[in-house]
Design a protein around this motif. Sequence first.
Motif, PDB file in Angstrom:
ATOM      1  N   VAL A  17      34.722  56.548 -38.635  1.00  0.00           N
ATOM      2  CA  VAL A  17      33.296  56.816 -38.419  1.00  0.00           C
ATOM      3  C   VAL A  17      32.949  56.793 -36.938  1.00  0.00           C
ATOM      4  CG1 VAL A  17      32.589  55.908 -40.668  1.00  0.00           C
ATOM      5  CG2 VAL A  17      32.658  54.379 -38.686  1.00  0.00           C
ATOM      6  N   THR A  18      31.778  57.325 -36.627  1.00  0.00           N
ATOM      7  CA  THR A  18      31.216  57.255 -35.289  1.00  0.00           C
ATOM      8  C   THR A  18      29.731  56.978 -35.422  1.00  0.00           C
ATOM      9  OG1 THR A  18      31.080  58.353 -33.130  1.00  0.00           O
ATOM     10  CG2 THR A  18      30.712  59.733 -35.074  1.00  0.00           C
ATOM     11  N   GLY A  19      29.164  56.371 -34.399  1.00  0.00           N
ATOM     12  CA  GLY A  19      27.743  56.071 -34.441  1.00  0.00           C
ATOM     13  C   GLY A  19      27.361  55.080 -33.361  1.00  0.00           C
ATOM     14  N   VAL A  20      26.283  54.352 -33.630  1.00  0.00           N
ATOM     15  CA  VAL A  20      25.718  53.414 -32.666  1.00  0.00           C
ATOM     16  C   VAL A  20      25.754  52.013 -33.259  1.00  0.00           C
ATOM     17  CG1 VAL A  20      23.634  52.850 -31.375  1.00  0.00           C
ATOM     18  CG2 VAL A  20      24.202  55.234 -31.810  1.00  0.00           C
ATOM     19  N   THR A  21      26.108  51.031 -32.428  1.00  0.00           N
ATOM     20  CA  THR A  21      26.152  49.647 -32.896  1.00  0.00           C
ATOM     21  C   THR A  21      24.752  49.123 -33.183  1.00  0.00           C
ATOM     22  OG1 THR A  21      26.063  48.785 -30.637  1.00  0.00           O
ATOM     23  CG2 THR A  21      28.254  49.090 -31.621  1.00  0.00           C
ATOM     24  N   HIS A  22      24.709  48.096 -34.008  1.00  0.00           N
ATOM     25  CA  HIS A  22      23.451  47.414 -34.321  1.00  0.00           C
ATOM     26  C   HIS A  22      23.375  46.133 -33.498  1.00  0.00           C
ATOM     27  CE1 HIS A  22      20.087  45.754 -36.443  1.00  0.00           C
ATOM     28  NE2 HIS A  22      20.793  44.675 -36.749  1.00  0.00           N
ATOM     29  N   VAL A  23      22.233  45.937 -32.861  1.00  0.00           N
ATOM     30  CA  VAL A  23      21.993  44.712 -32.101  1.00  0.00           C
ATOM     31  C   VAL A  23      20.868  43.962 -32.807  1.00  0.00           C
ATOM     32  CG1 VAL A  23      21.350  43.722 -29.881  1.00  0.00           C
ATOM     33  CG2 VAL A  23      22.719  45.823 -29.957  1.00  0.00           C
ATOM     34  N   PRO A  24      21.139  42.777 -33.351  1.00  0.00           N
ATOM     35  CA  PRO A  24      20.094  42.005 -34.023  1.00  0.00           C
ATOM     36  C   PRO A  24      18.949  41.678 -33.058  1.00  0.00           C
ATOM     37  CG  PRO A  24      22.258  41.055 -34.443  1.00  0.00           C
ATOM     38  CD  PRO A  24      22.437  42.101 -33.376  1.00  0.00           C
ATOM     39  N   PRO A  25      17.736  41.529 -33.571  1.00  0.00           N
ATOM     40  CA  PRO A  25      16.564  41.288 -32.719  1.00  0.00           C
ATOM     41  C   PRO A  25      16.731  40.138 -31.730  1.00  0.00           C
ATOM     42  CG  PRO A  25      15.872  41.620 -34.982  1.00  0.00           C
ATOM     43  CD  PRO A  25      17.377  41.586 -34.976  1.00  0.00           C
ATOM     44  N   GLU A  26      17.386  39.056 -32.152  1.00  0.00           N
ATOM     45  CA  GLU A  26      17.517  37.893 -31.269  1.00  0.00           C
ATOM     46  C   GLU A  26      18.456  38.139 -30.073  1.00  0.00           C
ATOM     47  OE1 GLU A  26      20.485  37.405 -34.636  1.00  0.00           O
ATOM     48  OE2 GLU A  26      18.367  37.947 -34.515  1.00  0.00           O
ATOM     49  N   ARG A  27      19.236  39.232 -30.097  1.00  0.00           N
ATOM     50  CA  ARG A  27      20.162  39.520 -28.989  1.00  0.00           C
ATOM     51  C   ARG A  27      19.735  40.725 -28.163  1.00  0.00           C
ATOM     52  NH1 ARG A  27      25.448  39.352 -32.392  1.00  0.00           N
ATOM     53  NH2 ARG A  27      25.879  41.195 -31.173  1.00  0.00           N
ATOM     54  N   ARG A  28      18.612  41.346 -28.496  1.00  0.00           N
ATOM     55  CA  ARG A  28      18.214  42.590 -27.833  1.00  0.00           C
ATOM     56  C   ARG A  28      17.881  42.431 -26.361  1.00  0.00           C
ATOM     57  NH1 ARG A  28      15.117  44.995 -32.984  1.00  0.00           N
ATOM     58  NH2 ARG A  28      17.025  45.535 -34.092  1.00  0.00           N
ATOM     59  N   GLY A  29      17.542  41.248 -25.910  1.00  0.00           N
ATOM     60  CA  GLY A  29      17.284  41.036 -24.493  1.00  0.00           C
ATOM     61  C   GLY A  29      18.549  40.961 -23.659  1.00  0.00           C
ATOM     62  N   ARG A  30      19.691  40.710 -24.310  1.00  0.00           N
ATOM     63  CA  ARG A  30      20.975  40.535 -23.607  1.00  0.00           C
ATOM     64  C   ARG A  30      21.988  41.623 -23.907  1.00  0.00           C
ATOM     65  NH1 ARG A  30      20.233  35.512 -26.415  1.00  0.00           N
ATOM     66  NH2 ARG A  30      21.889  36.248 -27.754  1.00  0.00           N
ATOM     67  N   GLU A  31      21.732  42.430 -24.916  1.00  0.00           N
ATOM     68  CA  GLU A  31      22.735  43.396 -25.363  1.00  0.00           C
ATOM     69  C   GLU A  31      22.036  44.695 -25.763  1.00  0.00           C
ATOM     70  OE1 GLU A  31      25.956  43.592 -29.022  1.00  0.00           O
ATOM     71  OE2 GLU A  31      25.213  41.645 -28.382  1.00  0.00           O
ATOM     72  N   LEU A  32      22.678  45.810 -25.464  1.00  0.00           N
ATOM     73  CA  LEU A  32      22.147  47.124 -25.832  1.00  0.00           C
ATOM     74  C   LEU A  32      23.057  47.777 -26.866  1.00  0.00           C
ATOM     75  CD1 LEU A  32      21.284  48.501 -22.298  1.00  0.00           C
ATOM     76  CD2 LEU A  32      19.677  47.685 -24.025  1.00  0.00           C
ATOM     77  N   PRO A  33      22.511  48.625 -27.750  1.00  0.00           N
ATOM     78  CA  PRO A  33      23.359  49.377 -28.672  1.00  0.00           C
ATOM     79  C   PRO A  33      24.302  50.279 -27.865  1.00  0.00           C
ATOM     80  CG  PRO A  33      21.055  49.568 -29.288  1.00  0.00           C
ATOM     81  CD  PRO A  33      21.091  48.915 -27.948  1.00  0.00           C
ATOM     82  N   MET A  34      25.496  50.520 -28.406  1.00  0.00           N
ATOM     83  CA  MET A  34      26.437  51.404 -27.723  1.00  0.00           C
ATOM     84  C   MET A  34      27.075  52.364 -28.714  1.00  0.00           C
ATOM     85  SD  MET A  34      29.490  48.801 -26.780  1.00  0.00           S
ATOM     86  CE  MET A  34      30.735  48.427 -27.967  1.00  0.00           C
ATOM     87  N   GLN A  35      27.496  53.495 -28.209  1.00  0.00           N
ATOM     88  CA  GLN A  35      28.179  54.508 -29.016  1.00  0.00           C
ATOM     89  C   GLN A  35      29.582  54.004 -29.326  1.00  0.00           C
ATOM     90  OE1 GLN A  35      26.611  57.392 -29.926  1.00  0.00           O
ATOM     91  NE2 GLN A  35      28.346  57.971 -31.183  1.00  0.00           N
ATOM     92  N   VAL A  36      30.003  54.089 -30.596  1.00  0.00           N
ATOM     93  CA  VAL A  36      31.339  53.635 -31.004  1.00  0.00           C
ATOM     94  C   VAL A  36      31.972  54.609 -31.984  1.00  0.00           C
ATOM     95  CG1 VAL A  36      30.892  51.169 -30.667  1.00  0.00           C
ATOM     96  CG2 VAL A  36      30.382  52.207 -32.869  1.00  0.00           C
ATOM     97  N   SER A  37      33.284  54.567 -32.060  1.00  0.00           N
ATOM     98  CA  SER A  37      34.064  55.290 -33.067  1.00  0.00           C
ATOM     99  C   SER A  37      35.207  54.379 -33.476  1.00  0.00           C
ATOM    100  CB  SER A  37      34.627  56.594 -32.504  1.00  0.00           C
ATOM    101  OG  SER A  37      33.593  57.483 -32.209  1.00  0.00           O
ATOM    102  N   GLY A  38      35.546  54.406 -34.749  1.00  0.00           N
ATOM    103  CA  GLY A  38      36.654  53.602 -35.231  1.00  0.00           C
ATOM    104  C   GLY A  38      36.726  53.604 -36.741  1.00  0.00           C
ATOM    105  N   ARG A  39      37.554  52.710 -37.284  1.00  0.00           N
ATOM    106  CA  ARG A  39      37.749  52.619 -38.736  1.00  0.00           C
ATOM    107  C   ARG A  39      36.956  51.451 -39.296  1.00  0.00           C
ATOM    108  NH1 ARG A  39      40.701  56.437 -40.696  1.00  0.00           N
ATOM    109  NH2 ARG A  39      42.303  57.330 -39.381  1.00  0.00           N
ATOM    110  N   ILE A  40      36.372  51.663 -40.451  1.00  0.00           N
ATOM    111  CA  ILE A  40      35.641  50.594 -41.129  1.00  0.00           C
ATOM    112  C   ILE A  40      36.643  49.563 -41.624  1.00  0.00           C
ATOM    113  CG2 ILE A  40      34.248  50.012 -43.161  1.00  0.00           C
ATOM    114  CD1 ILE A  40      32.803  52.660 -42.777  1.00  0.00           C
ATOM    115  N   VAL A  41      36.389  48.288 -41.299  1.00  0.00           N
ATOM    116  CA  VAL A  41      37.270  47.211 -41.733  1.00  0.00           C
ATOM    117  C   VAL A  41      36.574  46.276 -42.722  1.00  0.00           C
ATOM    118  CG1 VAL A  41      38.764  47.254 -39.731  1.00  0.00           C
ATOM    119  CG2 VAL A  41      36.727  45.816 -39.686  1.00  0.00           C
ATOM    120  N   GLN A  42      35.254  46.376 -42.812  1.00  0.00           N
ATOM    121  CA  GLN A  42      34.523  45.556 -43.786  1.00  0.00           C
ATOM    122  C   GLN A  42      33.213  46.248 -44.120  1.00  0.00           C
ATOM    123  OE1 GLN A  42      33.844  41.502 -42.593  1.00  0.00           O
ATOM    124  NE2 GLN A  42      32.346  41.163 -44.199  1.00  0.00           N
TER     125      GLN A  42
END
Length: 77
Positions: A17-42
């Motif tokens: 798959v490819t897409g954008v990471t999810h950043v939980p609300p409590e981490r949004r001040g320190r982390e931004l969503p990023m574009q990713v590609s890879g295999r689903i593991v869970q």
Amino acid sequence: MSTAPQSRAPYSVGDLVTGVTHVPPERRGRELPMQVSGRIVQVGSGWAGVDADKAYVWIRLASGREALALVKDIRKL
């Protein structure tokens, strides 16, 4: 015995798959969503109209790290 069709997750472990990471609300001040590609593991929770807007998967990236993504923010390659 129920004859209703079974609903299944739109993705399975091993899907590429490819897409954008999810950043939980409590981490949004320190982390931004990023574009990713890879295999689903869970495959997480959130299907069949219960909380489908929060359905998530974990994706293994080429670096070996894993990233959280919402199902609505990814697509199969």
